[in-house]
Design an enzyme around this catalytic site. Sequence first.
Site, PDB file in Angstrom:
ATOM      1  N   CYS A 176      68.283  89.171 -15.112  1.00  0.00           N
ATOM      2  CA  CYS A 176      67.006  89.509 -15.726  1.00  0.00           C
ATOM      3  C   CYS A 176      65.961  89.575 -14.632  1.00  0.00           C
ATOM      4  CB  CYS A 176      66.613  88.461 -16.765  1.00  0.00           C
ATOM      5  SG  CYS A 176      65.029  88.812 -17.522  1.00  0.00           S
ATOM      6  N   LEU A 177      65.590  90.780 -14.266  1.00  0.00           N
ATOM      7  CA  LEU A 177      64.642  90.957 -13.166  1.00  0.00           C
ATOM      8  C   LEU A 177      63.810  92.199 -13.483  1.00  0.00           C
ATOM      9  CD1 LEU A 177      63.881  89.922 -10.310  1.00  0.00           C
ATOM     10  CD2 LEU A 177      65.581  91.489  -9.392  1.00  0.00           C
TER      11      LEU A 177
END
Lengths: 152, 139
Positions: free
Chosen positions: A86-87
């Site tokens: 998750c970026l």
Amino acid sequence: MALPKRIIKETERLMAEPVPGIKAIPHEDNLRYFDVEVHGPSQSPYENGIFKLELFLPDDYPMTPPKIRFLTRIYHPNIDKLGRICLDVLKSNWSPALQIRTILLSIQALLGAPNPDDPLANDVAQRWKEDEPAAIQTAREWTRMYAVSENR
Amino acid sequence: MGAKIPRNFRLLEELEKGEKGLGADACSYGLANGDDLLMSDWNGTILGPPHSVHENRIYSLSLHCGENYPDVPPDVTFVSKINLPCVDPRNGKVDPTKLQCLSQWKRDYTMETILSELRRSMASPANKKLPQPPEGSTW
């Protein structure tokens, strides 16, 4: 379909001027598919770990971001059990001005700065918020178990 | 020819589609083990098609995607007992020579393709009235 010039250039530069602590090598039979290694940043729970990832440049790259995931197990609030990350720069904040190299640096930076307020692995994030020293200890143990070379 | 999507990213796409429930009506699938980094073993379900002996039954299947998936199709096995010409009556294995999407497999076929074709086969005029084992029995 020939490989776009942009991808050829990025690949050449990755090989000629590698980023310290990061390796990305394309598969011979699929030049859009890379084997990646990222060294855990020093002073982080991932220090001394070498993490394997895989990266794929889809058809519409660089209009859409590369696809990337961890192949080495890692205890981190923004990385789930399947290695998905998750970026923001891999999602809504992607820009075609970013590159493989900048994305891999962002991932390395994420290892140095876990963000439990934007979690992907909820159980890990929860623990990170409730008992950070214990979570960091687990992250260190997992690094030793799964990411340190003599154990691989 | 476009970019050739590697096995793992293809399976992640299928997983996301399955998780969001965008899959074909009446079929679903997901990882058998949520932390299997290799994503090899999958569970599938087929809701029996209406106007057939399968109506209101739920069939469980297991699918195994080997390292050469999707260049080669997965192994598909019914966990729930079923009487269907393409299914081995001894163990529930789907005979790849008897299901067209498996015998003429293409790289862009997915697990959804297989489950949907099996469901169509269950509803076909030749098969929809075949006598079936008791509901809920397994191999």
